[in-house]
Design an enzyme around this catalytic site. Structure first.
Site, short mmCIF file in Angstrom:
data_model
loop_
_atom_site.label_atom_id
_atom_site.label_comp_id
_atom_site.label_asym_id
_atom_site.label_seq_id
_atom_site.Cartn_x
_atom_site.Cartn_y
_atom_site.Cartn_z
CB ILE A 10 11.75 -7.71 25.12
CG1 ILE A 10 11.69 -8.34 26.58
CG2 ILE A 10 12.96 -8.15 24.30
CD1 ILE A 10 11.51 -9.92 26.50
CB VAL A 32 14.15 -11.32 20.53
CG1 VAL A 32 14.69 -12.63 20.84
CG2 VAL A 32 14.11 -10.26 21.75
CG ASP A 33 20.74 -13.55 20.06
OD1 ASP A 33 21.33 -13.05 21.18
OD2 ASP A 33 21.29 -14.69 19.76
N GLY A 122 10.16 -17.52 16.18
CA GLY A 122 10.59 -16.52 15.16
C GLY A 122 11.40 -17.51 13.93
P1 ADP Z 1 13.70 -17.95 17.75
O1 ADP Z 1 15.02 -18.15 17.09
O2 ADP Z 1 13.84 -18.46 19.27
O3 ADP Z 1 12.76 -18.42 17.14
P2 ADP Z 1 13.41 -15.11 17.30
O4 ADP Z 1 14.20 -14.01 17.64
O5 ADP Z 1 13.65 -15.44 15.52
O6 ADP Z 1 13.81 -16.37 18.13
O7 ADP Z 1 12.27 -14.73 17.30
C1 ADP Z 1 11.55 -15.09 19.01
C2 ADP Z 1 10.10 -14.13 19.00
O8 ADP Z 1 10.68 -12.87 19.30
C3 ADP Z 1 9.57 -13.91 17.82
O9 ADP Z 1 8.04 -14.15 18.09
C4 ADP Z 1 9.76 -12.61 17.46
O10 ADP Z 1 8.80 -11.95 16.63
C5 ADP Z 1 10.15 -11.95 18.44
N1 ADP Z 1 10.88 -10.70 18.61
C6 ADP Z 1 11.89 -10.29 17.55
N2 ADP Z 1 12.43 -9.04 17.99
C7 ADP Z 1 11.68 -8.94 19.25
C8 ADP Z 1 11.97 -7.70 20.22
N3 ADP Z 1 12.90 -6.88 20.01
N4 ADP Z 1 11.01 -7.63 21.62
C9 ADP Z 1 10.21 -8.87 21.62
N5 ADP Z 1 10.28 -9.75 20.89
C10 ADP Z 1 10.86 -9.83 19.62
#
Ligand code: ADP
Length: 174
Positions: A10, A32-33, A122
């Site tokens: 993203i 993703v954060d 995630g």
């Molecule tokens: P949460 O704590 O809300 O579960 P995560 O970041 O662990 O957040 O995961 C949310 C979703 O984002 C997961 O499906 C993960 O695979 C996805 N994700 C992780 N990195 C990226 C990225 N760079 N771009 C898009 N989606 C991502």
């Protein structure tokens, strides 16, 4: 179709706003954060710190908006998804609120396009199929009443989320 699904990272999307699946501290985390803060640079974290000083973080289901630093998008919308706790803690409504409150910020900031990750699927362990259903239904409902939003992309990082989101989008066509 205003609603689309794509596979990818993203942080690379050139769009009005990308959504971050943040945590209540707004001070960064994994998944993703972490990717958004790494790619966007310190400007995003500094904006988050200002919001924390003003309002003390972000509650589950709510959303805040910052600049996007070095990212190609104009804004980052940070929303806090629910941690899955068996489903008895109002997780479904809280996840829907993440989508609704992010879309409200899109309208308030005159944006036309937004990209969402699969919030909560995630580290927060929300079941992926149910999360995809909530994401697509909630966004589709919102768009019925807000015709000025032109494009919403669900950006999936893994094949499972991509397939599940695609299935939900196909149901809308039937
Ligand atoms: P949460 O704590 O809300 O579960 P995560 O970041 O662990 O957040 O995961 C949310 C979703 O984002 C997961 O499906 C993960 O695979 C996805 N994700 C992780 N990195 C990226 C990225 N760079 N771009 C898009 N989606 C991502």
């Amino acid at each position: 179709m205003k609603l689309k699904v794509e596979k990818g990272d993203i942080t690379t999307f050139k769009i009005d706003a990308i959504v971050n699946a943040a945590n209540t501290s707004l001070l960064g985390g994994g998944g993703v954060d972490g990717a958004i803060h790494r790619a966007g640079g310190p400007e995003i974290l500094n904006s988050c710190k200002k919001i924390v000083a003003e309002q003390g973080g972000c509650k589950v289901g709510e959303a805040v908006i910052t600049s996007a630093g070095k990212l190609p998008s104009k804004y980052v919308i940070h929303t806090v998804g629910p941690v899955w706790n068996g489903g008895t803690n109002d997780e479904a409504q809280k996840l829907a609120n993440c989508y609704i409150n992010s879309l409200k910020l899109v309208i308030e900031n005159n944006c036309k396009s937004i990209a969402f990750p699969n919030i909560s699927t995630g580290i927060y362990h929300f079941p992926k199929e149910k999360a995809a259903e909530i994401a697509v239904e909630t966004v589709n409902d919102f768009l019925q009443d807000h015709k000025n939003i032109e494009e919403v992309i669900f950006v999936c990082f893994d094949d499972e989320n991509f397939d599940l989101t695609n299935n939900e989008l196909k149901k809308l066509d039937q």
